[in-house]
Design a protein around this motif. Structure first.
Motif, short mmCIF file in Angstrom:
data_model
loop_
_atom_site.label_atom_id
_atom_site.label_comp_id
_atom_site.label_asym_id
_atom_site.label_seq_id
_atom_site.Cartn_x
_atom_site.Cartn_y
_atom_site.Cartn_z
N UNK A 214 0.82 -1.21 0.00
CA UNK A 214 0.00 0.00 0.00
C UNK A 214 0.86 1.26 0.00
N UNK A 215 1.97 1.23 0.73
CA UNK A 215 2.86 2.39 0.78
C UNK A 215 3.58 2.56 -0.56
N UNK A 216 4.01 1.47 -1.15
CA UNK A 216 4.63 1.55 -2.48
C UNK A 216 3.63 2.09 -3.51
N UNK A 217 2.37 1.67 -3.42
CA UNK A 217 1.36 2.17 -4.35
C UNK A 217 1.15 3.67 -4.18
N UNK A 218 1.21 4.15 -2.94
CA UNK A 218 1.10 5.59 -2.70
C UNK A 218 2.26 6.33 -3.35
N UNK A 219 3.47 5.78 -3.19
CA UNK A 219 4.64 6.41 -3.80
C UNK A 219 4.52 6.45 -5.33
N UNK B 251 -5.68 7.30 5.23
CA UNK B 251 -5.94 5.91 4.89
C UNK B 251 -5.44 5.62 3.48
N UNK B 252 -4.68 4.53 3.33
CA UNK B 252 -4.08 4.18 2.04
C UNK B 252 -4.69 2.93 1.43
N UNK B 253 -5.71 2.36 2.07
CA UNK B 253 -6.32 1.16 1.52
C UNK B 253 -6.65 0.16 2.61
N UNK B 254 -6.87 -1.07 2.20
CA UNK B 254 -7.31 -2.12 3.12
C UNK B 254 -6.61 -3.43 2.79
N UNK B 255 -6.41 -4.24 3.82
CA UNK B 255 -5.91 -5.59 3.59
C UNK B 255 -7.01 -6.42 2.94
N UNK B 256 -6.66 -7.62 2.51
CA UNK B 256 -7.65 -8.47 1.85
C UNK B 256 -8.82 -8.82 2.76
N UNK B 257 -8.61 -8.77 4.08
CA UNK B 257 -9.71 -9.05 4.99
C UNK B 257 -10.35 -7.77 5.54
N UNK B 258 -10.05 -6.63 4.91
CA UNK B 258 -10.77 -5.41 5.21
C UNK B 258 -10.20 -4.50 6.26
N UNK B 259 -9.02 -4.79 6.81
CA UNK B 259 -8.43 -3.93 7.83
C UNK B 259 -7.75 -2.72 7.18
N UNK C 281 -2.94 13.61 -1.63
CA UNK C 281 -3.01 12.15 -1.70
C UNK C 281 -4.43 11.66 -1.40
N UNK C 282 -5.05 12.23 -0.38
CA UNK C 282 -6.42 11.84 -0.02
C UNK C 282 -7.37 12.06 -1.19
N UNK C 283 -7.22 13.20 -1.88
CA UNK C 283 -8.09 13.52 -3.00
C UNK C 283 -7.78 12.67 -4.24
N UNK C 284 -6.51 12.32 -4.42
CA UNK C 284 -6.09 11.58 -5.61
C UNK C 284 -6.43 10.10 -5.53
N UNK C 285 -6.63 9.60 -4.32
CA UNK C 285 -6.92 8.18 -4.13
C UNK C 285 -8.38 7.87 -4.43
N UNK C 286 -8.67 6.62 -4.73
CA UNK C 286 -10.07 6.21 -4.76
C UNK C 286 -10.69 6.45 -3.39
N UNK C 287 -12.00 6.62 -3.33
CA UNK C 287 -12.67 6.90 -2.07
C UNK C 287 -12.32 5.84 -1.03
N UNK C 288 -11.82 6.29 0.13
CA UNK C 288 -11.40 5.35 1.16
C UNK C 288 -12.07 5.66 2.50
N UNK C 289 -13.25 6.24 2.45
CA UNK C 289 -13.98 6.56 3.68
C UNK C 289 -14.42 5.26 4.35
N UNK C 290 -14.20 5.16 5.65
CA UNK C 290 -14.56 3.94 6.37
C UNK C 290 -15.99 3.97 6.90
N UNK C 291 -16.71 5.07 6.72
CA UNK C 291 -18.02 5.18 7.34
C UNK C 291 -18.99 4.09 6.88
N UNK C 292 -18.91 3.69 5.60
CA UNK C 292 -19.82 2.66 5.13
C UNK C 292 -19.40 1.26 5.58
N UNK C 293 -18.28 1.16 6.29
CA UNK C 293 -17.82 -0.12 6.80
C UNK C 293 -18.14 -0.30 8.28
#
Length: 485
Positions: free
Chosen positions: A291-296, A432-440, A463-475
């Motif tokens: 996830x960090x490499x993807x951000x870079x 937030x930079x994403x989630x693990x395969x099990x959603x963490x 970075x927050x704006x450039x990323x796909x929506x990563x809001x956790x509220x719907x989780x």
């Protein structure tokens, strides 16, 4: 005008959105408070975010007063915004037991601390104080006084610590702004494990009472915009001068974070450091590193120059930092009456007792290591504008554990990415930079030069704006829902 929005939508609003809605007359602080309180009543029993809730009458009176100020055009920066303060931040009527049964009889504060004072002055509606882990020395939601604080995303997961209650409240929607404290990662780790934005600011720019080496207060929120809004209030002088280390930033310009977004030209001129190997402590989980490499890579595609930052914290220095903090805690424990010391969690007593036989020279060696960490961190990061790294080497672990390893011998092996910036006094933000395969959630840490907090947040917002929506509220799980749904 009364809002046609359902209450659940009001609880999803950010502080920035609430201010806009109040100004437009779409809804009132009283309506928002009612919605938030109803949400807290529904979810809090399964989360355990609050150490002490503000009396309902006090909160309603604050909301009603805010209604009037908005109607008269004299609202403050946080007017009508629901807000919480960490348990160790003085707020009138709230005890400060530091999450420990050893201080279960703590008396309520009779005076607001600097953070409580500044936020109240700008009209924030105080919801209460949030749980901290035992004596602030656990990176989990475990407290001998309050029990286990659980993630709103999944009750089986830790919320992190020591500002765990603040993170739980933010992720659950118990108001948009929450103030925590951080001496080795205690704002950033919970923010990372619950998918939030946060800032551990440059040391000294928010007054702290009581102050301590490396300790900073800072906001946790769902967006960088809200973090910047909170900083406009928190980073103000304390009229009572309770923190002699406070340094006022002349014309800090926090509003530039939202009013002057970073331009393409500025982004192309940035040198971004990639620090994906801490060099010591727990190994970094491959999903976290990815996830960090993807951000870079996202920064690189936008034109920034990405360069490696080699590991700069050694196993020796991390061990000495651990021993310094153990010695500090052991001194605190032995000063307690036996009945109070016996009420401290056994895990903390075992961790601190490793310093029981340290003599003066060994304690000073550990203290001097803090200075070496400061120098090494500044030296390793001075050639870049912003450093990208994980916040923690691992994602959220089981809620009942005291830390990622659940072993006092390795209690601080997960803070190799966060702690250096406390003692170098540099700002460090999370997104937030994403989630693990099990959603963490996986947090990205962005660190900058001392007092460059505004520029750091501008980069974090990009970075927050450039990323796909990563809001956790719907989780966030609702009562009766299945974590596997």
């Amino acid at each position: 005008m009364t809002s046609a929005l359902p209450d659940t939508d009001l609880t999803a609003r950010t502080a920035t959105e609430l201010r806009a809605g109040y100004a437009a007359g779409e809804f009132t602080p009283t309506e928002v408070l009612r919605a938030v309180q109803e949400l807290v009543d529904r979810l809090e029993p399964g989360i355990g975010a609050f150490a002490h809730r503000e009396p309902a009458g006090n909160a309603r009176a604050a909301a009603a007063a805010s209604d009037v100020r908005w109607s008269q055009g004299r609202a403050g920066l946080l007017d009508g915004v629901p807000l919480t303060l960490k348990e160790n931040i003085a707020a009138v009527g709230h005890p400060r037991p530091s999450g420990s049964a050893a201080f279960a009889d703590a008396e309520p504060a009779t005076e607001d601390g600097p953070a409580a004072q500044s936020t109240a002055a700008e009209g924030a509606i105080r919801l209460g104080s949030t749980v901290m882990s035992e004596l602030g020395m656990l990176s989990s939601g475990v407290s001998g006084l309050h029990g286990v604080t659980r993630s709103p995303l999944n009750p089986a997961w830790t919320v992190g610590g020591s500002s765990g209650g603040a993170a739980a409240a933010a992720a659950a929607g118990f108001g948009p702004l929450h103030v925590g404290s951080d001496i080795g990662g205690s704002i950033r780790l919970p923010a990372s494990w619950t998918g939030l934005a946060s800032l551990k600011p440059s040391f000294g720019i928010i007054p702290v009472d009581p102050p301590y080496l490396g300790r900073a207060l800072g906001p946790l929120a769902r967006t960088v915009d809200d973090v910047a809004l909170a900083m406009r209030v928190l980073a103000r002088p304390d009229p009572q001068y309770r923190d002699p280390g406070y340094l006022e930033l002349a014309d800090a310009g926090w509003q530039r974070v939202t009013e002057q977004p970073i331009t393409d030209g500025e982004l192309r001129g940035l040198r971004i450091g990639l620090h994906a190997d801490a060099g010591c402590g727990l190994p970094t989980d491959p999903e976290v590193a990815a996830a960090v490499h993807a951000a870079a890579e996202l920064f690189a595609r936008a034109g920034a120059q990405v360069v490696p930052v080699q590991p700069f914290l050694t196993a020796e220095l991390l061990h000495l930092l651990d021993m310094f903090l153990r010695a500090r805690s052991w001194a605190d424990l032995v000063a307690l009456p036996e009945r109070r010391r016996d009420a401290v969690l056994p895990y903390i007593r075992e961790w601190a007792a490793a310093a029981a036989d340290m003599h003066g020279p060994a304690v000073f060696e550990a203290y001097h290591a803090v200075g070496r960490i400061r120098a090494d961190t500044i030296r390793a990061t001075r050639h870049v504008d912003v450093v990208l790294s994980p916040v923690a080497p691992v994602a959220a672990f089981p809620a009942e554990q005291h830390g990622p390893t659940d072993d006092p011998a390795t209690a601080l092996d997960h803070i190799a990415y966060t702690a250096p910036y406390n003692f170098s006094e540099q700002p460090a933000a999370t997104v937030n930079a994403g989630f693990t395969t099990d959603g963490r959630p996986i947090g990205l840490q962005l660190a900058g030069h001392r007092f460059a907090d505004v520029e750091l947040l501008r980069v974090a917002r990009w970075f927050e704006q450039a990323c796909p929506r990563r809001d956790v509220r719907d989780r966030v799980l609702r009562p009766g829902s299945d974590p596997g749904d």
